[in-house]
Design a protein around this motif. Structure first.
Motif, PDB file in Angstrom:
ATOM      1  N   ASN A 276       0.858  -1.185   0.000  1.00 60.95           N
ATOM      2  CA  ASN A 276       0.000   0.000   0.000  1.00 60.95           C
ATOM      3  C   ASN A 276       0.895   1.236   0.000  1.00 60.95           C
ATOM      4  N   PHE A 277       0.938   1.944  -1.109  1.00 58.40           N
ATOM      5  CA  PHE A 277       1.742   3.156  -1.236  1.00 58.40           C
ATOM      6  C   PHE A 277       0.891   4.321  -0.730  1.00 58.40           C
ATOM      7  N   SER A 278       1.232   4.861   0.440  1.00 56.37           N
ATOM      8  CA  SER A 278       0.400   5.919   1.021  1.00 56.37           C
ATOM      9  C   SER A 278       1.113   7.269   0.991  1.00 56.37           C
TER      10      SER A 278
ATOM     11  N   SER B 135       5.474  -2.946  -8.386  1.00 60.00           N
ATOM     12  CA  SER B 135       5.123  -4.217  -7.756  1.00 60.00           C
ATOM     13  C   SER B 135       3.981  -3.975  -6.774  1.00 60.00           C
ATOM     14  N   LYS B 136       2.949  -4.786  -6.873  1.00 59.80           N
ATOM     15  CA  LYS B 136       1.782  -4.624  -6.006  1.00 59.80           C
ATOM     16  C   LYS B 136       1.774  -5.599  -4.839  1.00 59.80           C
TER      17      LYS B 136
ATOM     18  N   PRO C 194      13.293  -2.622  -6.878  1.00 56.49           N
ATOM     19  CA  PRO C 194      12.457  -1.419  -6.884  1.00 56.49           C
ATOM     20  C   PRO C 194      10.982  -1.824  -6.977  1.00 56.49           C
ATOM     21  N   ILE C 195      10.129  -1.149  -6.183  1.00 54.62           N
ATOM     22  CA  ILE C 195       8.702  -1.471  -6.179  1.00 54.62           C
ATOM     23  C   ILE C 195       7.848  -0.284  -6.629  1.00 54.62           C
ATOM     24  N   GLY C 196       8.442   0.893  -6.697  1.00 49.02           N
ATOM     25  CA  GLY C 196       7.703   2.069  -7.140  1.00 49.02           C
ATOM     26  C   GLY C 196       8.632   3.259  -7.289  1.00 49.02           C
ATOM     27  N   ARG C 197       8.142   4.307  -8.006  1.00 49.63           N
ATOM     28  CA  ARG C 197       8.967   5.508  -8.193  1.00 49.63           C
ATOM     29  C   ARG C 197       8.071   6.706  -8.463  1.00 49.63           C
ATOM     30  N   ILE C 198       8.633   7.892  -8.238  1.00 51.13           N
ATOM     31  CA  ILE C 198       7.945   9.122  -8.582  1.00 51.13           C
ATOM     32  C   ILE C 198       8.547   9.573  -9.903  1.00 51.13           C
TER      33      ILE C 198
ATOM     34  N   TYR D  73      11.442   3.788  -4.772  1.00 53.27           N
ATOM     35  CA  TYR D  73      11.153   3.021  -3.556  1.00 53.27           C
ATOM     36  C   TYR D  73      11.503   1.560  -3.802  1.00 53.27           C
ATOM     37  N   HIS D  74      12.236   0.998  -2.819  1.00 50.93           N
ATOM     38  CA  HIS D  74      12.654  -0.397  -2.889  1.00 50.93           C
ATOM     39  C   HIS D  74      11.874  -1.213  -1.866  1.00 50.93           C
TER      40      HIS D  74
END
Length: 192
Positions: free
Chosen positions: A108-110, A129-130, A183-187, A158-159
């Motif tokens: 959960n990316f908050s 990655s979810k 890595p699981i997400g990025r801006i 984000y890792h």
């Protein structure tokens, strides 16, 4: 245990038997694992459909009552019809309180929407990655892992190690070494 669903044992196996069950508004399934033998079961379509609407059904220890006897399980696999939103089969894995389980939980990316990287720098959160694979005792299984993006800046990556992991829970990838900290997400720069 907040999630409970009723089921019945079934004697017939195979494709033909499964088709007949579906015509009777029943969904075939199997409970396996633990110290007991695999058990063929069936669920009422409407009861299973209601349970599946709760996202925690897929990431929590649930209680399945089989002919009145409760079993603690996690969902291991769910087969759906390719064109219709109906469940064709469900596989459940028995869990025992003192036995470690490995399963996947959602990330959960908050806070990304209110971060400077998104709000003032024109970026957007790109999720790579979810799900994350965790290992823990059933009683410690989290329903999700939170990744705090409230301080995100444009270009931040984000890792897996950025996820907030509760005590007594391990990330399986990180147990393999630092080079598995994917890595699981990025801006990223917004493409508008």
């Amino acid at each position: 245990m907040s999630l409970t669903i009723n089921s019945n044992t079934r004697e017939n196996h195979g494709k033909g038997a499964s088709r007949r069950l579906r015509k009777e508004n029943l969904v075939p399934g199997v409970i396996y694992g633990g110290s007991s033998e695999p058990q063929s079961i069936s669920f009422a379509v409407n009861e299973l459909k209601k349970a599946i609407e709760n996202p925690a059904f897929f990431t929590s220890v649930i209680e399945v009552t089989v002919n009145g006897n409760p079993e603690k399980v996690i969902v291991k696999a769910l087969q759906r019809h390719p064109a219709r939103a109906e469940v064709l089969h469900i596989d459940l894995l028995r869990v025992e309180e003192n036995t470690t389980i490995t399963t996947r939980v959602p990330l959960n990316f908050s806070g990304a929407a209110t971060s400077a990287g998104v709000k003032t720098q024109g970026g957007r959160l790109v999720i790579e990655s979810k799900l994350a694979e965790v290992r823990c005792l059933p009683g410690n299984l989290p329903t999700e892992l939170v990744v705090d993006c409230s301080n995100a800046q444009l270009g931040d990556i984000y890792h897996l190690s950025d996820a907030i992991v509760p005590e007594n829970v391990e990330l399986v990838s990180l147990l393999k070494g630092e080079d598995h900290n994917q890595p699981i997400g990025r801006i990223d720069k917004s493409k508008r």
